[in-house]
Scaffold this motif. Structure first.
Motif, PDB file in Angstrom:
ATOM      1  N   ILE A  57       0.861  -1.178   0.000  1.00  0.00           N
ATOM      2  CA  ILE A  57       0.000   0.000   0.000  1.00  0.00           C
ATOM      3  C   ILE A  57       0.901   1.233   0.000  1.00  0.00           C
ATOM      4  CG2 ILE A  57      -1.832   1.224   1.236  1.00  0.00           C
ATOM      5  CD1 ILE A  57      -2.490  -1.487   2.596  1.00  0.00           C
ATOM      6  N   LYS A  58       0.623   2.170  -0.845  1.00  0.00           N
ATOM      7  CA  LYS A  58       1.440   3.380  -0.874  1.00  0.00           C
ATOM      8  C   LYS A  58       1.446   4.026   0.503  1.00  0.00           C
ATOM      9  CE  LYS A  58       2.224   7.690  -3.404  1.00  0.00           C
ATOM     10  NZ  LYS A  58       1.749   8.600  -4.478  1.00  0.00           N
ATOM     11  N   GLU A  59       2.654   4.448   0.962  1.00  0.00           N
ATOM     12  CA  GLU A  59       2.839   4.878   2.346  1.00  0.00           C
ATOM     13  C   GLU A  59       3.132   6.372   2.443  1.00  0.00           C
ATOM     14  OE1 GLU A  59       6.169   2.481   3.346  1.00  0.00           O
ATOM     15  OE2 GLU A  59       5.133   0.585   2.923  1.00  0.00           O
ATOM     16  N   ASN A  60       2.469   7.033   3.369  1.00  0.00           N
ATOM     17  CA  ASN A  60       2.789   8.407   3.767  1.00  0.00           C
ATOM     18  C   ASN A  60       3.289   8.374   5.202  1.00  0.00           C
ATOM     19  OD1 ASN A  60       2.181   9.764   1.400  1.00  0.00           O
ATOM     20  ND2 ASN A  60       0.042  10.124   1.958  1.00  0.00           N
ATOM     21  N   TRP A  61       4.578   8.695   5.382  1.00  0.00           N
ATOM     22  CA  TRP A  61       5.198   8.652   6.703  1.00  0.00           C
ATOM     23  C   TRP A  61       5.138  10.046   7.326  1.00  0.00           C
ATOM     24  CZ3 TRP A  61       8.050   4.358   8.892  1.00  0.00           C
ATOM     25  CH2 TRP A  61       7.954   3.193   8.120  1.00  0.00           C
ATOM     26  N   VAL A  62       4.642  10.120   8.555  1.00  0.00           N
ATOM     27  CA  VAL A  62       4.464  11.391   9.254  1.00  0.00           C
ATOM     28  C   VAL A  62       5.137  11.283  10.620  1.00  0.00           C
ATOM     29  CG1 VAL A  62       2.804  13.039  10.200  1.00  0.00           C
ATOM     30  CG2 VAL A  62       2.264  11.793   8.085  1.00  0.00           C
ATOM     31  N   ILE A  63       6.019  12.231  10.933  1.00  0.00           N
ATOM     32  CA  ILE A  63       6.709  12.223  12.223  1.00  0.00           C
ATOM     33  C   ILE A  63       5.724  12.581  13.340  1.00  0.00           C
ATOM     34  CG2 ILE A  63       8.496  13.316  13.627  1.00  0.00           C
ATOM     35  CD1 ILE A  63      10.125  13.714  11.092  1.00  0.00           C
ATOM     36  N   LEU A  64       5.631  11.708  14.323  1.00  0.00           N
ATOM     37  CA  LEU A  64       4.823  11.995  15.507  1.00  0.00           C
ATOM     38  C   LEU A  64       5.644  12.771  16.533  1.00  0.00           C
ATOM     39  CD1 LEU A  64       2.237  11.589  17.210  1.00  0.00           C
ATOM     40  CD2 LEU A  64       3.264   9.449  18.045  1.00  0.00           C
ATOM     41  N   ARG A  65       6.876  12.311  16.772  1.00  0.00           N
ATOM     42  CA  ARG A  65       7.775  13.011  17.685  1.00  0.00           C
ATOM     43  C   ARG A  65       9.217  12.632  17.340  1.00  0.00           C
ATOM     44  NH1 ARG A  65       5.687   8.752  20.971  1.00  0.00           N
ATOM     45  NH2 ARG A  65       3.965  10.064  21.677  1.00  0.00           N
ATOM     46  N   LYS A  66      10.142  13.515  17.602  1.00  0.00           N
ATOM     47  CA  LYS A  66      11.555  13.250  17.388  1.00  0.00           C
ATOM     48  C   LYS A  66      12.134  12.584  18.624  1.00  0.00           C
ATOM     49  CE  LYS A  66      12.592  16.714  13.876  1.00  0.00           C
ATOM     50  NZ  LYS A  66      12.919  15.667  12.884  1.00  0.00           N
ATOM     51  N   ARG A  67      13.000  11.584  18.406  1.00  0.00           N
ATOM     52  CA  ARG A  67      13.582  10.819  19.506  1.00  0.00           C
ATOM     53  C   ARG A  67      15.093  10.728  19.313  1.00  0.00           C
ATOM     54  NH1 ARG A  67       9.727   7.875  22.312  1.00  0.00           N
ATOM     55  NH2 ARG A  67      11.418   7.780  23.841  1.00  0.00           N
ATOM     56  N   GLY A  68      15.791  11.853  19.530  1.00  0.00           N
ATOM     57  CA  GLY A  68      17.233  11.857  19.316  1.00  0.00           C
ATOM     58  C   GLY A  68      17.544  11.662  17.847  1.00  0.00           C
ATOM     59  N   PRO A  69      18.399  10.702  17.496  1.00  0.00           N
ATOM     60  CA  PRO A  69      18.738  10.494  16.081  1.00  0.00           C
ATOM     61  C   PRO A  69      17.663   9.753  15.300  1.00  0.00           C
ATOM     62  CG  PRO A  69      19.933   8.946  17.448  1.00  0.00           C
ATOM     63  CD  PRO A  69      19.212   9.859  18.397  1.00  0.00           C
ATOM     64  N   THR A  70      16.578   9.358  15.950  1.00  0.00           N
ATOM     65  CA  THR A  70      15.501   8.675  15.251  1.00  0.00           C
ATOM     66  C   THR A  70      14.187   9.405  15.515  1.00  0.00           C
ATOM     67  OG1 THR A  70      14.453   6.520  14.882  1.00  0.00           O
ATOM     68  CG2 THR A  70      15.033   7.064  17.148  1.00  0.00           C
ATOM     69  N   ASN A  71      13.095   8.835  15.020  1.00  0.00           N
ATOM     70  CA  ASN A  71      11.770   9.444  15.166  1.00  0.00           C
ATOM     71  C   ASN A  71      10.754   8.367  15.500  1.00  0.00           C
ATOM     72  OD1 ASN A  71      12.602  12.129  14.192  1.00  0.00           O
ATOM     73  ND2 ASN A  71      12.736  11.152  12.180  1.00  0.00           N
ATOM     74  N   ASP A  72       9.616   8.814  16.043  1.00  0.00           N
ATOM     75  CA  ASP A  72       8.426   7.976  16.103  1.00  0.00           C
ATOM     76  C   ASP A  72       7.555   8.368  14.914  1.00  0.00           C
ATOM     77  OD1 ASP A  72       9.348   6.853  18.414  1.00  0.00           O
ATOM     78  OD2 ASP A  72       8.025   7.981  19.746  1.00  0.00           O
ATOM     79  N   TRP A  73       7.112   7.351  14.156  1.00  0.00           N
ATOM     80  CA  TRP A  73       6.412   7.599  12.897  1.00  0.00           C
ATOM     81  C   TRP A  73       4.996   7.035  12.928  1.00  0.00           C
ATOM     82  CZ3 TRP A  73       8.924  10.234   8.977  1.00  0.00           C
ATOM     83  CH2 TRP A  73      10.319  10.292   9.032  1.00  0.00           C
ATOM     84  N   GLN A  74       4.073   7.778  12.340  1.00  0.00           N
ATOM     85  CA  GLN A  74       2.797   7.232  11.921  1.00  0.00           C
ATOM     86  C   GLN A  74       2.856   7.045  10.404  1.00  0.00           C
ATOM     87  OE1 GLN A  74      -0.805   8.768  14.210  1.00  0.00           O
ATOM     88  NE2 GLN A  74       0.557  10.537  14.347  1.00  0.00           N
ATOM     89  N   VAL A  75       2.171   6.020   9.908  1.00  0.00           N
ATOM     90  CA  VAL A  75       2.187   5.731   8.477  1.00  0.00           C
ATOM     91  C   VAL A  75       0.744   5.599   8.008  1.00  0.00           C
ATOM     92  CG1 VAL A  75       3.181   4.312   6.655  1.00  0.00           C
ATOM     93  CG2 VAL A  75       4.302   4.391   8.906  1.00  0.00           C
ATOM     94  N   TYR A  76       0.390   6.399   7.011  1.00  0.00           N
ATOM     95  CA  TYR A  76      -0.983   6.431   6.519  1.00  0.00           C
ATOM     96  C   TYR A  76      -1.043   5.918   5.081  1.00  0.00           C
ATOM     97  CZ  TYR A  76      -2.074   9.243  10.620  1.00  0.00           C
ATOM     98  OH  TYR A  76      -2.246   9.680  11.900  1.00  0.00           O
ATOM     99  N   PRO A  77      -2.143   5.259   4.722  1.00  0.00           N
ATOM    100  CA  PRO A  77      -2.265   4.712   3.368  1.00  0.00           C
ATOM    101  C   PRO A  77      -2.577   5.799   2.351  1.00  0.00           C
ATOM    102  CG  PRO A  77      -4.274   4.298   4.602  1.00  0.00           C
ATOM    103  CD  PRO A  77      -3.306   4.928   5.570  1.00  0.00           C
ATOM    104  N   ALA A  78      -1.991   5.646   1.163  1.00  0.00           N
ATOM    105  CA  ALA A  78      -2.249   6.587   0.076  1.00  0.00           C
ATOM    106  C   ALA A  78      -2.693   5.856  -1.189  1.00  0.00           C
ATOM    107  CB  ALA A  78      -1.004   7.422  -0.217  1.00  0.00           C
ATOM    108  N   SER A  79      -3.158   4.615  -1.028  1.00  0.00           N
ATOM    109  CA  SER A  79      -3.708   3.877  -2.162  1.00  0.00           C
ATOM    110  C   SER A  79      -4.725   2.877  -1.637  1.00  0.00           C
ATOM    111  CB  SER A  79      -2.599   3.146  -2.942  1.00  0.00           C
ATOM    112  OG  SER A  79      -1.927   2.200  -2.116  1.00  0.00           O
ATOM    113  N   ARG A  80      -5.569   2.392  -2.518  1.00  0.00           N
ATOM    114  CA  ARG A  80      -6.603   1.437  -2.122  1.00  0.00           C
ATOM    115  C   ARG A  80      -5.971   0.069  -1.863  1.00  0.00           C
ATOM    116  NH1 ARG A  80     -11.336   1.947  -6.541  1.00  0.00           N
ATOM    117  NH2 ARG A  80     -12.379   0.537  -5.050  1.00  0.00           N
ATOM    118  N   TRP A  81      -6.608  -0.680  -1.004  1.00  0.00           N
ATOM    119  CA  TRP A  81      -6.029  -1.959  -0.608  1.00  0.00           C
ATOM    120  C   TRP A  81      -7.057  -3.092  -0.564  1.00  0.00           C
ATOM    121  CZ3 TRP A  81      -8.850  -3.510   3.495  1.00  0.00           C
ATOM    122  CH2 TRP A  81      -9.420  -2.527   4.309  1.00  0.00           C
ATOM    123  N   ASN A  82      -8.352  -2.781  -0.653  1.00  0.00           N
ATOM    124  CA  ASN A  82      -9.393  -3.802  -0.425  1.00  0.00           C
ATOM    125  C   ASN A  82      -9.618  -4.635  -1.683  1.00  0.00           C
ATOM    126  OD1 ASN A  82     -10.347  -1.448  -1.611  1.00  0.00           O
ATOM    127  ND2 ASN A  82     -12.388  -1.608  -0.707  1.00  0.00           N
TER     128      ASN A  82
END
Length: 673
Positions: free
Chosen positions: A564-589
Motif C-alpha cells: 500500500i502506498k505509504e505516507n510517513w508522518v513524524i509523531l515526535r523526534k527521539r534523538g537520532p531517530t523518530n516515532d512515525w505514523q504511516v498512513y495509506p495513500a492507495s486502495r487496498w481492499n
C-alpha cells in the motif's frame, strides 16, 4: 570479633561450602583470550550431551564459528549502523547509568536484552567499537559478584533478568574463553540451588525457567558439576508446566480480558498467572521448554511436544507470516491482529534450540519463514525504528486502541520504544543468532546446513580444520553453492535440510547428481579441498488458506503481500531517530480468485535486501476491489468470508512483493468466487 548476624552467618557458611565445591571441581583448560585463541575456539567442535543427559542429533556450533557474508552481512551491518549499534548513545535505559554497568539506572531486563544481541553482532562484524560497548556491561558484571554468589545490580534480586544475562555470558565465553565466566556462573548456580527452596521462581522467571535451563546444561557439559543437574530438576519443578498447558490447550479464541477476569474470580494471583499463560513472549520462549527439558529427562514425548504446541498455535492463532497472534496476548487468527516483535525474536531462538535437539527439518522451515518475513517486517529498512506489534493485514500505523487485546494506541507505530520499551532492547538478537545457527555439528561427527543464507563456517570435523563457504541470494533466489575446504581430505557426513515446500530439489556434488530425501539429505563421502555442492530448490507459488478462507501467497521461504502506498508522518523526534505514523495513500481492499494466474519475476537484490522500494521478487496477478471490506480504527476489518466484488470496476492487475518490504500491506486476501 563482633558476633555475626544470622544473615551474615548464613552467607559465611554458604561461602565456605561453595569454596569447597569450587576447589574440588575440575574445569576444562581455558586459554587466554588472544586473537589466535579466539580463532581457535571458533574452530572447535561443540560438546554433545553425555550421560546421564540424552543424546541429540545436532548441536549449535560455538558462537563465532559462522560469519555472515553477502546479503546477510549487509543486513547485520544495517543493524549496527541503526539502533543496534547506537542505542546506548542516546537511550538512557542502556546508557552509562545502567545498573548493569554499575550505575543507578534501569537494573532489570533491558541491559541483558540489549547485550543478548549486541555481543553476537559485535563479534560477527569484528567491530572494536561494538565490542567496547559490550565490554562495559560484561566487565562490570564479571568483576562485581555478590558475596553470596548472586551477580548483577544490587537494586533487585529477581531471577528473571539474570536468566537473560546467563545467555549473554555463554555466548561471550564461546567467543573469548574469558576465564571469569564459568566460575561466576558456577557460584551463582550453587547459590540459586540453595536459595530456590525458600525464594522460588515467580511470575516472569517461573514462566521462563527454560531460558535458564539451557545455560545450566551448557555449563554442565563443560564442568560435569553434578549439582547443576539437581538445579535443572529444581527449575523444572518450580517452573510453569507449558507442556501440560498445551496438552489441554484452552485458549482457542481471541483473549478477552473480561472473560479472563470472570474465570479468575476473586483471585488476583490466579488472574495474574492466567495472563502470563497467554502472554505472547512467554509462549514464544516456552516453545523450547519441552525439547530443552528432554535433554535432562531423556523422554521422547518431551522432545516431540513442540509439534503439538505449534499445531495448537497455528490452529487457533496462526498468521501467514509463520507467527501466531499475540498483542499482548493470544488474539485469534484474524490477520488484522498483531504480533509483538519480542515474540518474533524469541520464537526464532526457541526454534534454533529445538531444531538442534529434535532434528526435525520442519522447524527449520518455520524458522526461515519467520526470519525472512516477520523479523524484517517489524523494522524500517534502515533499522532505526521498529514496531511493537506488526499485522499481516496492516493498512495504517497510527494512534488507535483497536484491535489490540491489551496493548495501547502506539502499538503498531514505527519508533524508538512504541507501547513498551522491551522490544527496543530485545529485537537485536534476531539476525545475529540466526546467523550463528545456519550450520550445526552432527552427533556422528559431521556438519549440517540447517538454514540457507550466505556465510563462511570455520570449525573442526573429526579433528580436521574445515572451512565451508556458502554462496547464495536465497531466499530471493533458489540456488545455493557450497564449497568445502578441509585442511586435508576427510570423511564425514554432510546433511542438507530439504524444505518441505521444495518437491523437486536438485543436488549435485562436483557436478554429479545426488539423490535427495525428505527432511535431510545426507551425503557421506571423503571430502577433499575444493569439493562443491550445488543445490537448486523448486519454489513454486503456493496458495494458502487462512481465517475465513482468506488467501495468502508464498514462494519458497518468502511470503508475499500487496504493498500500500505509504505516507510517513513524524509523531515526535527521539534523538537520532523518530516515532512515525504511516498512513495509506492507495486502495487496498482487493479480492483474488484461488485459481488466479500468477507470474513471478526476479530483480536484483539491493543493498538493503528487504527494502520495499527495490523488491528482489514480485508476483503478478489479477484481483477485484471488494467495496464492503473497509477499515475501522485504523485496521482492516476481518477478511470477509463471502466477498462481493465491485460490479462497477474492472479486474485490476496487481503486483505482490516480499512481505517485509511492504510496511503497509495486505497479506491475506478475500477469496473471490
Amino acid at each position: 570479633m563482633p558476633a555475626l548476624s544470622s544473615m551474615s552467618r548464613r552467607s559465611f557458611l554458604q561461602g565456605v561450602i561453595l569454596a569447597g565445591a569450587m576447589s574440588a571441581m575440575t574445569f576444562r583448560p581455558l586459554r587466554a583470550a588472544t586473537t589466535e585463541a579466539v580463532a581457535g575456539r571458533a574452530q572447535q567442535a561443540p560438546p554433545f550431551p553425555r550421560a546421564p543427559l540424552a543424546q541429540q542429533p545436532f548441536a549449535l556450533l560455538p558462537t563465532g564459528s559462522i560469519k555472515a557474508t553477502g546479503w546477510l552481512l549487509r543486513q547485520l551491518q544495517i543493524q549496527a549502523d541503526g539502533l543496534g549499534g547506537h542505542l546506548d548513545e542516546f537511550w538512557p535505559i542502556v546508557g552509562p547509568d545502567s545498573g548493569w554497568s554499575g550505575g543507578t539506572g534501569e537494573s532489570w531486563e533491558d541491559g541483558p536484552y540489549f547485550l543478548d544481541g549486541l555481543v553476537p553482532l559485535a563479534w560477527q562484524l569484528d567491530s572494536p567499537k561494538l565490542k567496547a560497548k559490550a565490554m562495559r556491561f560484561i566487565d562490570w558484571t564479571l568483576d562485581h559478584p555478590w558475596e553470596n554468589g548472586m551477580f548483577g545490580p544490587r537494586g533487585n534480586d529477581d531471577w528473571w533478568p539474570r536468566m537473560v544475562m546467563l545467555k549473554v555470558l555463554t555466548q561471550y565465553h564461546e567467543l573469548t574463553g574469558d576465564s571469569r565466566v564459568m566460575p561466576l556462573m558456577t557460584r551463582y548456580f550453587h547459590h540459586q540451588l540453595q536459595a530456590l527452596p525458600g525464594r522460588p521462581l515467580r511470575d516472569w522467571g517461573r514462566m521462563r525457567w527454560q531460558d535458564e535451563l539451557i545455560s545450566v546444561l551448557w555449563l554442565y557439559q563443560r564442568t560435569d558439576d553434578q549439582a547443576l543437574l539437581e538445579l535443572a530438576h529444581l527449575l523444572k519443578q518450580q517452573g510453569y508446566d507449558w507442556q501440560g498447558m498445551f496438552a489441554r490447550f484452552p485458549f482457542t479464541q481471541k483473549t478477552d480480558a473480561e472473560a479472563l477476569r470472570k474465570q479468575a474470580g476473586a483471585s488476583d494471583a490466579f488472574m495474574q498467572d492466567l495472563g502470563l499463560q497467554v502472554h505472547g513472549v512467554n509462549i514464544a520462549q516456552a516453545l523450547k521448554a519441552s525439547p530443552a527439558w528432554s535433554v535432562a529427562s531423556g523422554s521422547a514425548s518431551d522432545r516431540e511436544a513442540i509439534h503439538h504446541q505449534l499445531k495448537m498455535l497455528d490452529t487457533y492463532h496462526g498468521l501467514p507470516n509463520g507467527m501466531f497472534s499475540a498483542d499482548e496476548h493470544l488474539a485469534g487468527r484474524s490477520p488484522s491482529q498483531g504480533t509483538e516483535l519480542c515474540t518474533v525474536v524469541e520464537t526464532m531462538f526457541s526454534l534454533e534450540v529445538a531444531l538442534a535437539i529434535t532434528g526435525d527439518a520442519a522447524l527449520g522451515d518455520r524458522l526461515e519463514r519467520i526470519a525472512f518475513n516477520a523479523l524484517p517486517a517489524a523494522l524500517t529498512d534502515d533499522m532505526w525504528a521498529h514496531q511493537y506489534n506488526q499485522q499481516a493485514n496492516q493498512v495504517e500505523c497510527s494512534l488507535h486502541r483497536e484491535p489490540w487485546t491489551t496493548d495501547g494506541p502506539e502499538s503498531n507505530l514505527f519508533g524508538l520504544e512504541p507501547n513498551f520499551r522491551c522490544c527496543t532492547a530485545n529485537f537485536h538478537q534476531g539476525w545475529p543468532k540466526f546467523a550463528n545457527s545456519l550450520w550445526m555439528a552432527t552427533a556422528d561427527h559431521g556438519l549440517a546446513a540447517m538454514s540457507y543464507a550466505p556465510c563462511t563456517v570455520t570449525t573442526a570435523v573429526r579433528a580436521v580444520r574445515v572451512v565451508v563457504e556458502q554462496v547464495s541470494d536465497y531466499p530471493f533466489r533458489q540456488a545455493v553453492s557450497i564449497t568445502l575446504k578441509p585442511e586435508r581430505a576427510v570423511a564425514f557426513p554432510l546433511r542438507l535440510r530439504m524444505p518441505a515446500w521444495s518437491q523437486g530439489t536438485r543436488i549435485s556434488v562436483n557436478g554429479k547428481s545426488v539423490r535427495t530425501t525428505a527432511g535431510f539429505t545426507t551425503i557421506e563421502r571423503i571430502w577433499a579441498p575444493g569439493d562443491t555442492v550445488e543445490i537448486v530448490f523448486d519454489a513454486a507459488v503456493k496458495v494458502e488458506r487462512g481465517h475465513n478462507g482468506a488467501l495468502s501467497f508464498s514462494r519458497g521461504a518468502l511470503v508475499y503481500a500487496l504493498p500500500i502506498k505509504e505516507n510517513w508522518v513524524i509523531l515526535r523526534k527521539r534523538g537520532p531517530t523518530n516515532d512515525w505514523q504511516v498512513y495509506p495513500a492507495s486502495r487496498w481492499n482487493i479480492g483474488i480468485k484461488p485459481d488466479a494466474a500468477i507470474t513471478a519475476s526476479e530483480h536484483p537484490v539491493g543493498e538493503k535486501p528487504f527494502a520495499g522500494a527495490t523488491p528482489a521478487v514480485q508476483l503478478a496477478m489479477q484481483g477485484r476491489y471488494v467495496p464492503a471490506w473497509k477499515a475501522s480504527e485504523g485496521s482492516a476489518d476481518v477478511v470477509p468470508a463471502k466477498p462481493e466484488p465491485s460490479a462497477d470496476e474492472d479486474v485490476q492487475s496487481i503486483a505482490l512483493v516480499p512481505y517485509a518490504g511492504a510496511k503497509l500491506r495486505i497479506t491475506a486476501f478475500p477469496a473471490l468466487g
